[in-house]
Design an enzyme around this catalytic site. Structure first.
Site, mmCIF file in Angstrom:
data_model
loop_
_atom_site.group_PDB
_atom_site.id
_atom_site.type_symbol
_atom_site.label_atom_id
_atom_site.label_comp_id
_atom_site.label_asym_id
_atom_site.label_seq_id
_atom_site.Cartn_x
_atom_site.Cartn_y
_atom_site.Cartn_z
ATOM 1 N N GLY A 17 0.932 6.055 24.406
ATOM 2 C CA GLY A 17 0.372 7.381 24.121
ATOM 3 C C GLY A 17 1.108 8.494 24.869
ATOM 4 N N ASP A 37 -8.061 10.321 27.518
ATOM 5 C CA ASP A 37 -8.277 8.963 28.017
ATOM 6 C C ASP A 37 -9.583 8.947 28.803
ATOM 7 O OD1 ASP A 37 -5.843 6.572 28.593
ATOM 8 O OD2 ASP A 37 -7.845 6.348 29.446
ATOM 9 N N PRO A 96 -5.549 -5.943 24.090
ATOM 10 C CA PRO A 96 -5.140 -7.197 24.742
ATOM 11 C C PRO A 96 -5.716 -8.426 24.038
ATOM 12 C CG PRO A 96 -6.932 -6.185 25.954
ATOM 13 C CD PRO A 96 -6.599 -5.241 24.832
ATOM 14 N N PHE A 173 7.604 1.073 18.098
ATOM 15 C CA PHE A 173 8.599 0.044 18.422
ATOM 16 C C PHE A 173 9.315 0.299 19.744
ATOM 17 C CE2 PHE A 173 8.080 -0.134 13.806
ATOM 18 C CZ PHE A 173 7.877 -1.501 13.608
ATOM 19 N N LEU A 228 3.868 -6.923 14.222
ATOM 20 C CA LEU A 228 3.692 -8.237 14.862
ATOM 21 C C LEU A 228 4.930 -9.095 14.639
ATOM 22 C CD1 LEU A 228 0.004 -9.218 13.916
ATOM 23 C CD2 LEU A 228 0.836 -8.239 16.055
ATOM 24 N N CYS A 283 3.441 -6.930 25.449
ATOM 25 C CA CYS A 283 3.373 -7.082 23.987
ATOM 26 C C CYS A 283 3.696 -8.476 23.457
ATOM 27 C CB CYS A 283 4.311 -6.085 23.335
ATOM 28 S SG CYS A 283 3.800 -4.396 23.642
ATOM 29 N N LYS A 346 10.799 -6.035 33.602
ATOM 30 C CA LYS A 346 12.197 -5.729 33.281
ATOM 31 C C LYS A 346 12.566 -4.512 34.124
ATOM 32 C CE LYS A 346 12.788 -3.331 29.315
ATOM 33 N NZ LYS A 346 12.641 -2.866 27.920
HETATM 34 P P1 NAD Z 1 -2.209 1.041 28.077
HETATM 35 O O1 NAD Z 1 -3.198 0.066 28.587
HETATM 36 O O2 NAD Z 1 -1.094 1.500 28.959
HETATM 37 O O3 NAD Z 1 -2.984 2.372 27.601
HETATM 38 C C1 NAD Z 1 -4.117 2.369 26.808
HETATM 39 C C2 NAD Z 1 -5.059 3.462 27.312
HETATM 40 O O4 NAD Z 1 -6.144 3.611 26.386
HETATM 41 C C3 NAD Z 1 -5.690 3.173 28.667
HETATM 42 O O5 NAD Z 1 -5.321 4.188 29.593
HETATM 43 C C4 NAD Z 1 -7.207 3.173 28.377
HETATM 44 O O6 NAD Z 1 -7.984 3.746 29.423
HETATM 45 C C5 NAD Z 1 -7.283 4.019 27.132
HETATM 46 N N1 NAD Z 1 -8.503 3.805 26.334
HETATM 47 C C6 NAD Z 1 -9.021 2.629 25.891
HETATM 48 N N2 NAD Z 1 -10.108 2.852 25.148
HETATM 49 C C7 NAD Z 1 -10.300 4.198 25.105
HETATM 50 C C8 NAD Z 1 -11.262 5.055 24.481
HETATM 51 N N3 NAD Z 1 -12.236 4.558 23.715
HETATM 52 N N4 NAD Z 1 -11.160 6.379 24.660
HETATM 53 C C9 NAD Z 1 -10.161 6.895 25.413
HETATM 54 N N5 NAD Z 1 -9.219 6.148 26.026
HETATM 55 C C10 NAD Z 1 -9.294 4.811 25.872
HETATM 56 O O7 NAD Z 1 -1.639 0.425 26.736
HETATM 57 P P2 NAD Z 1 -0.188 0.693 26.061
HETATM 58 O O8 NAD Z 1 0.833 -0.151 26.720
HETATM 59 O O9 NAD Z 1 0.023 2.150 25.953
HETATM 60 O O10 NAD Z 1 -0.420 0.059 24.621
HETATM 61 C C11 NAD Z 1 -1.235 0.706 23.671
HETATM 62 C C12 NAD Z 1 -1.040 0.006 22.334
HETATM 63 O O11 NAD Z 1 0.315 0.149 21.922
HETATM 64 C C13 NAD Z 1 -1.306 -1.501 22.346
HETATM 65 O O12 NAD Z 1 -1.869 -1.877 21.120
HETATM 66 C C14 NAD Z 1 0.082 -2.107 22.485
HETATM 67 O O13 NAD Z 1 0.158 -3.391 21.916
HETATM 68 C C15 NAD Z 1 0.918 -1.132 21.676
HETATM 69 N N6 NAD Z 1 2.336 -1.055 22.058
HETATM 70 C C16 NAD Z 1 2.686 -1.069 23.380
HETATM 71 C C17 NAD Z 1 4.044 -0.961 23.725
HETATM 72 C C18 NAD Z 1 4.460 -0.983 25.163
HETATM 73 O O14 NAD Z 1 5.664 -1.068 25.409
HETATM 74 N N7 NAD Z 1 3.572 -0.891 26.142
HETATM 75 C C19 NAD Z 1 5.009 -0.797 22.739
HETATM 76 C C20 NAD Z 1 4.603 -0.768 21.404
HETATM 77 C C21 NAD Z 1 3.263 -0.892 21.080
HETATM 78 C C1 UDX Z 2 8.950 -5.048 23.370
HETATM 79 C C2 UDX Z 2 9.736 -4.742 22.078
HETATM 80 O O1 UDX Z 2 11.142 -4.831 22.355
HETATM 81 C C3 UDX Z 2 9.382 -3.357 21.548
HETATM 82 O O2 UDX Z 2 10.041 -3.112 20.312
HETATM 83 C C4 UDX Z 2 7.877 -3.298 21.361
HETATM 84 O O3 UDX Z 2 7.502 -2.018 20.899
HETATM 85 C C5 UDX Z 2 7.147 -3.620 22.639
HETATM 86 O O4 UDX Z 2 7.561 -4.923 23.119
HETATM 87 P P1 UDX Z 2 9.183 -4.349 25.907
HETATM 88 O O5 UDX Z 2 8.216 -5.450 26.138
HETATM 89 O O6 UDX Z 2 8.917 -3.024 26.498
HETATM 90 O O7 UDX Z 2 9.378 -4.107 24.334
HETATM 91 O O8 UDX Z 2 10.627 -4.798 26.452
HETATM 92 P P2 UDX Z 2 11.808 -5.716 25.896
HETATM 93 O O9 UDX Z 2 13.073 -5.036 26.188
HETATM 94 O O10 UDX Z 2 11.586 -6.163 24.530
HETATM 95 O O11 UDX Z 2 11.735 -6.973 26.879
HETATM 96 C C6 UDX Z 2 10.656 -7.891 26.840
HETATM 97 C C7 UDX Z 2 10.932 -9.021 27.784
HETATM 98 O O12 UDX Z 2 12.014 -9.820 27.306
HETATM 99 C C8 UDX Z 2 11.330 -8.575 29.189
HETATM 100 O O13 UDX Z 2 10.745 -9.417 30.153
HETATM 101 C C9 UDX Z 2 12.839 -8.734 29.193
HETATM 102 O O14 UDX Z 2 13.372 -8.934 30.472
HETATM 103 C C10 UDX Z 2 13.002 -9.961 28.323
HETATM 104 N N1 UDX Z 2 14.327 -10.070 27.688
HETATM 105 C C11 UDX Z 2 14.736 -9.125 26.795
HETATM 106 C C12 UDX Z 2 15.144 -11.158 27.989
HETATM 107 O O15 UDX Z 2 14.782 -12.025 28.795
HETATM 108 N N2 UDX Z 2 16.356 -11.250 27.374
HETATM 109 C C13 UDX Z 2 16.798 -10.331 26.467
HETATM 110 O O16 UDX Z 2 17.915 -10.504 25.949
HETATM 111 C C14 UDX Z 2 15.961 -9.232 26.173
#
Ligand code: NAD
Ligand code: UDX
Length: 475
Positions: A17, A37, A96, A173, A228, A283, A346
């Site tokens: 976000g 949030d 989660p 992504f 996914l 993820c 990472k």
């Molecule tokens: P995060 O836990 O960092 O953030 C989520 C936030 O939502 C938290 O701060 C929580 O307090 C808030 N929240 C939950 N319920 C709420 C509500 N009802 N009202 C207001 N706030 C609320 O999670 P994230 O890493 O940002 O991931 C969010 C989503 O995006 C997940 O579905 C995840 O799978 C997806 N995603 C994450 C990544 C990544 O790299 N972290 C990348 C792509 C997609």
């Molecule tokens: C991943 C996806 O790449 C991203 O597109 C999606 O939106 C969220 O999930 P992220 O988890 O932030 O992103 O990092 P990523 O660079 O994919 O690495 C994931 C894990 O794989 C890390 O622990 C990284 O160290 C490991 N990794 C990655 C390896 O061990 N080898 C590689 O070659 C690449």
């Protein structure tokens, strides 16, 4: 244009976000964006004047926040008020793996998404476009739509006319550590939906900086499933290369050479072939387990088994590393000092969710090792929580159950150490003076490089024993 967006509300000020809205704000000065949030501490961190105190570390994020915050980007814990005023709402909350109940250990826990849908149903006014930004099981949009429509049926016929909703899927992504680059130059933006006006409204926002040909439109279920699938394919590559790394160690081959040789095949490609300590991050594991659950649910056990293997291999691989360290250190690490370099999953992030360091460190502590942990961005409180262990100082009482020591200065921490284990590929670890290290470590001393980051020639030239991931060529 119909549906021109003026006010966005993003529910969830997390790793997705925060950076996503910051980039939209940068390129869309005409749109007012409120990131909300329920976690007030997180919101107050987003509003900190000192930009080093933002809740998320991402290269380049602070500069965008500096230019947009208070102008067209706002962070607030007033969820309902901002829902009411928005004409587009992004749901970017955590999803989660469920820990109890039906599907525990595999299915995504959608309670936060459902709570958002109910809040939107209660407080939104007029026509509102809901955008699924969270990663969700395929067909979740149906659940959201049902909740939104259900709320309308409870209202009087006069009120019913006032509200209307469209639901789009727009999975994210970005990768952590490169989030800003990924958002500014995405390989693609995926929008799934049925309503062309809503799709057009969201596309117009991305068109402020993303070329038209990179904006892909699909039906809503394909969009949800594509997210996914992308994560499953990426994680599968890492388990594949890690499995081959183990075979390299057993046979005298070198996984870097194998990766280079296969990566030059344009059908395979060179990316995501770095063998490491196993994939971490919030993820991969949860999204694959979700795919496993969905496959079982839809009566496809063979498909479920195939993808479950990717996670099983990753778990096995992490265990393999801790067991290997115990074996190399004469079968016991009780009372031995091991310096851990890197705790984040990472480099370039302060995120430790599912970091391989957690399981590996827990195993080493369990075996009685004294862990001295360094990470340039992860705070001690986080490490204590992850390891369920206390942070103590040299000379302090050790009768506190599990404990660990914090390392600030890497070189001095190596004094009397039996081993160094590199778990995150931070730049800081690539230029350690191994000659000096060898002089102050306790011999026979080991360097375990799970990230292929150190210069092997320098280590081999010193008196140190060396192991690196997937390298069977070191004798
Ligand atoms: P995060 O836990 O960092 O953030 C989520 C936030 O939502 C938290 O701060 C929580 O307090 C808030 N929240 C939950 N319920 C709420 C509500 N009802 N009202 C207001 N706030 C609320 O999670 P994230 O890493 O940002 O991931 C969010 C989503 O995006 C997940 O579905 C995840 O799978 C997806 N995603 C994450 C990544 C990544 O790299 N972290 C990348 C792509 C997609
Ligand atoms: C991943 C996806 O790449 C991203 O597109 C999606 O939106 C969220 O999930 P992220 O988890 O932030 O992103 O990092 P990523 O660079 O994919 O690495 C994931 C894990 O794989 C890390 O622990 C990284 O160290 C490991 N990794 C990655 C390896 O061990 N080898 C590689 O070659 C690449």
């Amino acid at each position: 244009m119909k549906n021109k967006i003026k006010k966005i509300c993003c529910i969830g000020a997390g790793y997705v976000g925060g950076p996503t809205m910051a980039v939209i704000a940068k390129y869309s000065p005409d749109i007012q964006i409120n990131v909300v949030d329920t976690n007030e501490k997180r919101i107050s961190q987003w509003n900190k004047k000192d930009l080093t105190l933002l809740p998320i570390y991402e290269p380049g994020l602070d500069q965008i926040i500096e230019k947009t915050r208070g102008i067209n980007l706002h962070f607030s814990s007033e969820v309902n008020k901002n829902i009411e005023q928005a004409d587009m709402i992004f749901i970017s909350v955590n999803t989660p793996t469920k820990t109890k109940g039906l599907g525990a250990g595999q299915a995504s826990d959608l309670k936060w998404v459902e709570a958002c849908a109910r809040q939107v149903a209660s407080f939104a006014k007029g026509h509102t476009i809901i955008v699924e930004k969270s990663t969700l099981p395929v067909r979740t949009a149906e659940v959201i739509k049902n909740i939104l429509e259900g709320s309308k049926s409870k209202k009087s016929s006069e009120e019913k006319d006032i509200k209307s909703f469209e639901v789009l899927s727009n999975p994210e992504f970005l990768s952590e550590g490169t989030a800003i680059r990924d958002l500014e130059k995405p390989d693609r933006v995926l929008i799934g939906g049925e309503n062309t006006n809503a799709i057009e409204a969201l596309s117009q926002i991305y068109l402020n900086w993303v070329p038209k040909e990179k904006i892909l439109q699909t039906n809503i279920w394909s969009s949800e499933l594509a997210k996914l699938t992308a994560n499953a394919f990426l994680a599968q590559r890492i388990s594949s290369i890690n499995s081959i790394g183990a075979l390299c160690e057993a046979t005298g081959a070198d996984v870097r050479e194998v990766a280079r040789a296969i990566g030059t095949d344009s059908r395979i490609g060179a990316k995501f072939l770095d063998s490491g300590p196993g994939f971490g991050g919030s993820c991969f594991k949860k999204d694959i387990l979700n795919l496993v659950y969905l496959s079982k649910y839809f009566g496809l056990p063979e498909v479920a088994k195939f993808w479950e293997g990717v996670v099983d291999l990753n778990n096995w691989h992490q265990k393999r590393i801790s067991e290997l360290i115990v074996k190399k250190l004469f079968g016991t690490i009780s009372g031995k000092k091991i310096v851990i370099l890197g705790f984040a999953f990472k480099a370039n992030t302060n995120d430790t969710r599912e970091s391989s360091a957690i399981q590996i460190c827990k195993d080493l502590i369990q075996e009685g090792a004294l862990l001295y942990i360094h990470d340039p961005k992860v705070i001690s409180e986080q490490i204590c929580n992850d390891l369920n262990a206390s942070l103590i100082k040299e000379g302090e009482s050790k009768d506190k159950g599990n404990y660990w020591f914090r390392v600030d200065d890497i070189t001095s921490s190596l004094k009397d150490a039996d081993a160094v284990l590199i778990l995150t590929e931070w730049d800081d670890y690539s230029d350690i003076n191994w000659d000096l290290a060898s002089k102050i470590m306790r011999h026979p001393a080991w360097v375990f490089d799970a990230r292929s980051i150190v210069d092997s020639k320098k280590i081999l030239a010193s008196d140190l024993n060396f192991w690196r991931i997937g390298d069977g060529s070191i004798i």
